[in-house]
Design an enzyme around this catalytic site. Structure first.
Site, PDB file in Angstrom:
ATOM      1  N   HIS A   1     -55.518   0.950 -37.635  1.00 24.56           N
ATOM      2  CA  HIS A   1     -55.244  -0.368 -37.067  1.00 24.56           C
ATOM      3  C   HIS A   1     -54.585  -0.207 -35.694  1.00 24.56           C
ATOM      4  O   HIS A   1     -54.889  -0.928 -34.754  1.00 24.56           O
ATOM      5  CB  HIS A   1     -54.305  -1.129 -38.012  1.00 24.56           C
TER       6      HIS A   1
ATOM      7  N   THR B   1     -52.849   3.808 -40.949  1.00 22.67           N
ATOM      8  CA  THR B   1     -54.254   3.423 -40.756  1.00 22.67           C
ATOM      9  C   THR B   1     -54.644   3.503 -39.281  1.00 22.67           C
ATOM     10  O   THR B   1     -53.812   3.780 -38.423  1.00 22.67           O
ATOM     11  CB  THR B   1     -54.478   1.967 -41.217  1.00 22.67           C
TER      12      THR B   1
HETATM   13  N1  INI Z   1     -49.171  -5.832 -33.618  1.00 23.53           N
HETATM   14  C1  INI Z   1     -48.225  -5.268 -32.825  1.00 23.53           C
HETATM   15  O1  INI Z   1     -47.772  -5.891 -31.860  1.00 23.53           O
HETATM   16  N2  INI Z   1     -47.781  -3.997 -33.091  1.00 23.53           N
HETATM   17  C2  INI Z   1     -48.272  -3.266 -34.142  1.00 23.53           C
HETATM   18  O2  INI Z   1     -47.796  -2.119 -34.342  1.00 23.53           O
HETATM   19  C3  INI Z   1     -49.265  -3.847 -34.971  1.00 23.53           C
HETATM   20  N3  INI Z   1     -49.810  -3.089 -36.080  1.00 23.53           N
HETATM   21  O3  INI Z   1     -49.526  -1.892 -36.191  1.00 23.53           O
HETATM   22  O4  INI Z   1     -50.551  -3.613 -36.918  1.00 23.53           O
HETATM   23  C4  INI Z   1     -49.705  -5.171 -34.685  1.00 23.53           C
HETATM   24  N4  INI Z   1     -50.639  -5.789 -35.471  1.00 23.53           N
HETATM   25  C5  INI Z   1     -50.873  -7.212 -35.406  1.00 23.53           C
HETATM   26  C6  INI Z   1     -51.894  -7.592 -34.355  1.00 23.53           C
HETATM   27  O5  INI Z   1     -51.319  -7.440 -33.055  1.00 23.53           O
HETATM   28  C7  INI Z   1     -52.339  -9.053 -34.465  1.00 23.53           C
HETATM   29  O6  INI Z   1     -51.235  -9.910 -34.320  1.00 23.53           O
HETATM   30  C8  INI Z   1     -53.029  -9.365 -35.800  1.00 23.53           C
HETATM   31  O7  INI Z   1     -54.066  -8.426 -36.081  1.00 23.53           O
HETATM   32  C9  INI Z   1     -53.672 -10.795 -35.740  1.00 23.53           C
HETATM   33  O8  INI Z   1     -54.663 -10.872 -34.726  1.00 23.53           O
END
Ligand code: INI
Length: 156
Positions: free
Chosen positions: A96, A94
């Site tokens: 994200h 995604t």
């Molecule tokens: N957080 C990371 O540190 N690395 C990632 O690869 C990642 N992905 O890919 O989703 C990730 N997502 C979580 C994000 O940092 C937050 O903790 C979450 O969205 C809550 O605010």
């Protein structure tokens, strides 16, 4: 892979001396297997540069997205000469990834510039897990940077 830069070869001993410094490390637990190893490398490197164990503080955060705020709060506490933001953002299926990586990098730059405290960008942004694993030792570079930058500022 690009050749690893050994910062110790580029700076005089005085700038590499961490004996007077307090260092904070904010560590994202997302991709913990990678970020915890990064922390261990950073910690060892800080000790190699004479940082006192009692002057190293680790704070875990949920993910890289949370790093800018926690680093800013740590900076505002005025307890740290520098802070290392440690994380691993790995590209998935995604978009994200883009939101997390962009917020983390822009946010950390912003937190550092607004507080005046060096916040070292210790976040790996990679296409896959293997690339991140291969770059775990970059954390040594981040740790050395966390010593050099405040020492440069003291001498300006
Ligand atoms: N957080 C990371 O540190 N690395 C990632 O690869 C990642 N992905 O890919 O989703 C990730 N997502 C979580 C994000 O940092 C937050 O903790 C979450 O969205 C809550 O605010």
């Amino acid at each position: 892979m690009a050749e690893k830069v050994i910062l110790d070869n580029f700076f005089e001993n005085e700038l590499l001396d961490g004996s007077l410094l307090n260092i904070g490390l904010a560590v994202s637990v997302f991709n913990y297997e990678i970020t915890n190893e990064m922390y261990n490398h950073a910690y060892d490197s800080l000790l190699e540069h004479k940082v006192d164990k009692n002057k190293i503080k680790r704070v875990n955060v949920p993910g890289a997205f949370e790093l800018p705020l926690i680093c800013k709060k740590m900076a505002e506490s005025e307890k740290y000469d520098s802070i290392i933001a440690i994380g691993a953002v790995i590209k998935g299926e995604t978009d994200h990834y883009d939101f997390v990586a962009n917020n983390a990098s822009n946010g950390i730059a912003n937190s550092s510039l607004t507080t005046g405290t060096p916040i070292i960008f210790g976040i790996l942004t990679t296409n896959n897990y293997k690339q991140a694993k291969d770059r775990i030792t970059d954390a040594k570079y981040y740790a050395t940077s966390s010593i050099i930058v405040p020492n440069i500022i003291k001498k300006l």
